[in-house]
Design a protein around this motif. Sequence first.
Motif, PDB file in Angstrom:
ATOM      1  N   GLU A   1      79.685  54.847  31.728  1.00 44.11           N
ATOM      2  CA  GLU A   1      80.683  54.842  31.093  1.00 44.11           C
ATOM      3  C   GLU A   1      81.355  56.374  31.164  1.00 44.11           C
ATOM      4  O   GLU A   1      81.426  57.341  31.035  1.00 44.11           O
ATOM      5  N   ALA A   2      79.575  57.211  30.763  1.00 47.07           N
ATOM      6  CA  ALA A   2      79.992  58.703  30.609  1.00 47.07           C
ATOM      7  C   ALA A   2      81.077  58.709  31.985  1.00 47.07           C
ATOM      8  O   ALA A   2      81.680  60.113  31.421  1.00 47.07           O
ATOM      9  N   ALA A   3      80.663  58.466  33.255  1.00 46.18           N
ATOM     10  CA  ALA A   3      81.238  59.205  34.667  1.00 46.18           C
ATOM     11  C   ALA A   3      82.801  58.786  33.888  1.00 46.18           C
ATOM     12  O   ALA A   3      83.103  59.712  34.308  1.00 46.18           O
ATOM     13  N   GLU A   4      82.832  57.869  33.924  1.00 47.50           N
ATOM     14  CA  GLU A   4      84.412  57.299  33.723  1.00 47.50           C
ATOM     15  C   GLU A   4      85.250  58.240  32.285  1.00 47.50           C
ATOM     16  O   GLU A   4      86.196  59.176  32.458  1.00 47.50           O
ATOM     17  N   ALA A   5      84.002  58.865  31.663  1.00 48.79           N
ATOM     18  CA  ALA A   5      84.686  59.917  30.403  1.00 48.79           C
ATOM     19  C   ALA A   5      85.184  60.739  30.232  1.00 48.79           C
ATOM     20  O   ALA A   5      85.657  60.948  30.556  1.00 48.79           O
ATOM     21  N   ALA A   6      84.427  61.484  31.807  1.00 46.99           N
ATOM     22  CA  ALA A   6      84.241  62.510  32.112  1.00 46.99           C
ATOM     23  C   ALA A   6      85.043  62.643  32.691  1.00 46.99           C
ATOM     24  O   ALA A   6      86.008  63.995  32.947  1.00 46.99           O
ATOM     25  N   ARG A   7      85.472  61.917  33.760  1.00 45.29           N
ATOM     26  CA  ARG A   7      86.362  61.947  34.848  1.00 45.29           C
ATOM     27  C   ARG A   7      88.127  61.684  33.678  1.00 45.29           C
ATOM     28  O   ARG A   7      88.529  62.770  33.966  1.00 45.29           O
ATOM     29  N   ARG A   8      88.483  60.953  33.205  1.00 46.60           N
ATOM     30  CA  ARG A   8      89.754  60.710  32.721  1.00 46.60           C
ATOM     31  C   ARG A   8      89.388  61.523  31.648  1.00 46.60           C
ATOM     32  O   ARG A   8      90.415  62.563  31.495  1.00 46.60           O
ATOM     33  N   LEU A   9      88.359  62.739  30.819  1.00 49.57           N
ATOM     34  CA  LEU A   9      88.876  63.917  30.025  1.00 49.57           C
ATOM     35  C   LEU A   9      89.022  64.886  31.572  1.00 49.57           C
ATOM     36  O   LEU A   9      89.827  65.822  30.674  1.00 49.57           O
ATOM     37  N   THR A  10      88.765  65.192  32.171  1.00 55.60           N
ATOM     38  CA  THR A  10      88.616  66.241  32.740  1.00 55.60           C
ATOM     39  C   THR A  10      90.413  65.883  33.705  1.00 55.60           C
ATOM     40  O   THR A  10      91.384  66.985  33.424  1.00 55.60           O
ATOM     41  N   ILE A  11      90.857  64.974  33.831  1.00 61.58           N
ATOM     42  CA  ILE A  11      92.350  64.787  34.029  1.00 61.58           C
ATOM     43  C   ILE A  11      93.005  64.855  33.166  1.00 61.58           C
ATOM     44  O   ILE A  11      93.547  65.466  33.107  1.00 61.58           O
ATOM     45  N   SER A  12      92.725  64.862  31.794  1.00 64.07           N
ATOM     46  CA  SER A  12      93.434  65.203  30.734  1.00 64.07           C
ATOM     47  C   SER A  12      93.475  66.454  30.298  1.00 64.07           C
ATOM     48  O   SER A  12      95.067  67.203  30.451  1.00 64.07           O
ATOM     49  N   ALA A  13      92.925  67.088  30.477  1.00 66.41           N
ATOM     50  CA  ALA A  13      92.785  68.284  30.477  1.00 66.41           C
ATOM     51  C   ALA A  13      93.273  69.502  31.430  1.00 66.41           C
ATOM     52  O   ALA A  13      94.377  70.322  30.831  1.00 66.41           O
ATOM     53  N   VAL A  14      93.404  68.653  32.584  1.00 67.78           N
ATOM     54  CA  VAL A  14      94.089  69.350  33.537  1.00 67.78           C
ATOM     55  C   VAL A  14      95.704  69.504  33.291  1.00 67.78           C
ATOM     56  O   VAL A  14      96.954  70.319  33.441  1.00 67.78           O
ATOM     57  N   THR A  15      96.280  67.771  32.471  1.00 73.05           N
ATOM     58  CA  THR A  15      97.599  67.831  32.360  1.00 73.05           C
ATOM     59  C   THR A  15      97.859  68.477  31.814  1.00 73.05           C
ATOM     60  O   THR A  15      99.136  68.786  30.809  1.00 73.05           O
ATOM     61  N   LEU A  16      97.116  68.386  30.311  1.00 74.22           N
ATOM     62  CA  LEU A  16      98.044  69.658  28.816  1.00 74.22           C
ATOM     63  C   LEU A  16      97.839  70.624  29.170  1.00 74.22           C
ATOM     64  O   LEU A  16      98.195  71.668  28.658  1.00 74.22           O
ATOM     65  N   ALA A  17      96.824  71.132  30.077  1.00 75.74           N
ATOM     66  CA  ALA A  17      96.530  72.659  29.441  1.00 75.74           C
ATOM     67  C   ALA A  17      97.576  73.359  29.782  1.00 75.74           C
ATOM     68  O   ALA A  17      98.124  74.498  29.851  1.00 75.74           O
ATOM     69  N   SER A  18      99.101  73.213  30.477  1.00 74.31           N
ATOM     70  CA  SER A  18      99.971  74.111  30.208  1.00 74.31           C
ATOM     71  C   SER A  18     100.688  73.929  28.967  1.00 74.31           C
ATOM     72  O   SER A  18     101.668  74.988  28.818  1.00 74.31           O
ATOM     73  N   GLU A  19     100.622  72.901  28.736  1.00 71.71           N
ATOM     74  CA  GLU A  19     100.894  72.863  26.758  1.00 71.71           C
ATOM     75  C   GLU A  19     100.366  72.983  26.195  1.00 71.71           C
ATOM     76  O   GLU A  19     100.558  74.376  25.173  1.00 71.71           O
ATOM     77  N   ASP A  20      99.124  72.688  26.077  1.00 69.99           N
ATOM     78  CA  ASP A  20      98.150  73.726  24.759  1.00 69.99           C
ATOM     79  C   ASP A  20      96.694  74.311  25.724  1.00 69.99           C
ATOM     80  O   ASP A  20      95.883  73.345  25.606  1.00 69.99           O
ATOM     81  N   LEU A  21      96.465  74.980  26.004  1.00 68.35           N
ATOM     82  CA  LEU A  21      94.993  75.943  27.044  1.00 68.35           C
ATOM     83  C   LEU A  21      94.069  75.730  26.076  1.00 68.35           C
ATOM     84  O   LEU A  21      92.953  75.706  26.932  1.00 68.35           O
TER      85      LEU A  21
END
Length: 114
Positions: free
Chosen positions: A9-29
């Motif tokens: 579960e933690a691995a999945e959460a970490a993966r999703r959080l990282t993907i979300s962070a990358v997509t969000l980076a251009s809008e809200d660093l």
Amino acid sequence: MARKAAHNEAAEAARRLTISAVTLASEDLPIAKAQAALARRIRLKFNIRLDASLKRYTCRGCKGLIVPGVNARVRLGHGKPPILRITCLECGRVNRKILRRAYIRSGKVGKSDS
Ligand SMILES: [Zn+2]
């Protein structure tokens, strides 16, 4: 086993959080960085490795989130093998990635200089 389930579960959460962070980076660093930092803490706690495809979004110097075009610069080196240089604009560290190792082993590289 409860521990193993938590790990997955933690691995999945970490993966999703990282993907979300990358997509969000251009809008809200700042928020993206916080997400990446949280993902990193989860990974450290559960001893999880990041997917190879997501690895390049973490700076080896400051361990922060780096996204090309936002807070990282990507340059291609001319050497053989070609090396991708991802410069972290937060701490200045140059993260190098060697490209096409399989191609080089095949013996096709090194016959021409141009
Ligand atoms: Zn850095």
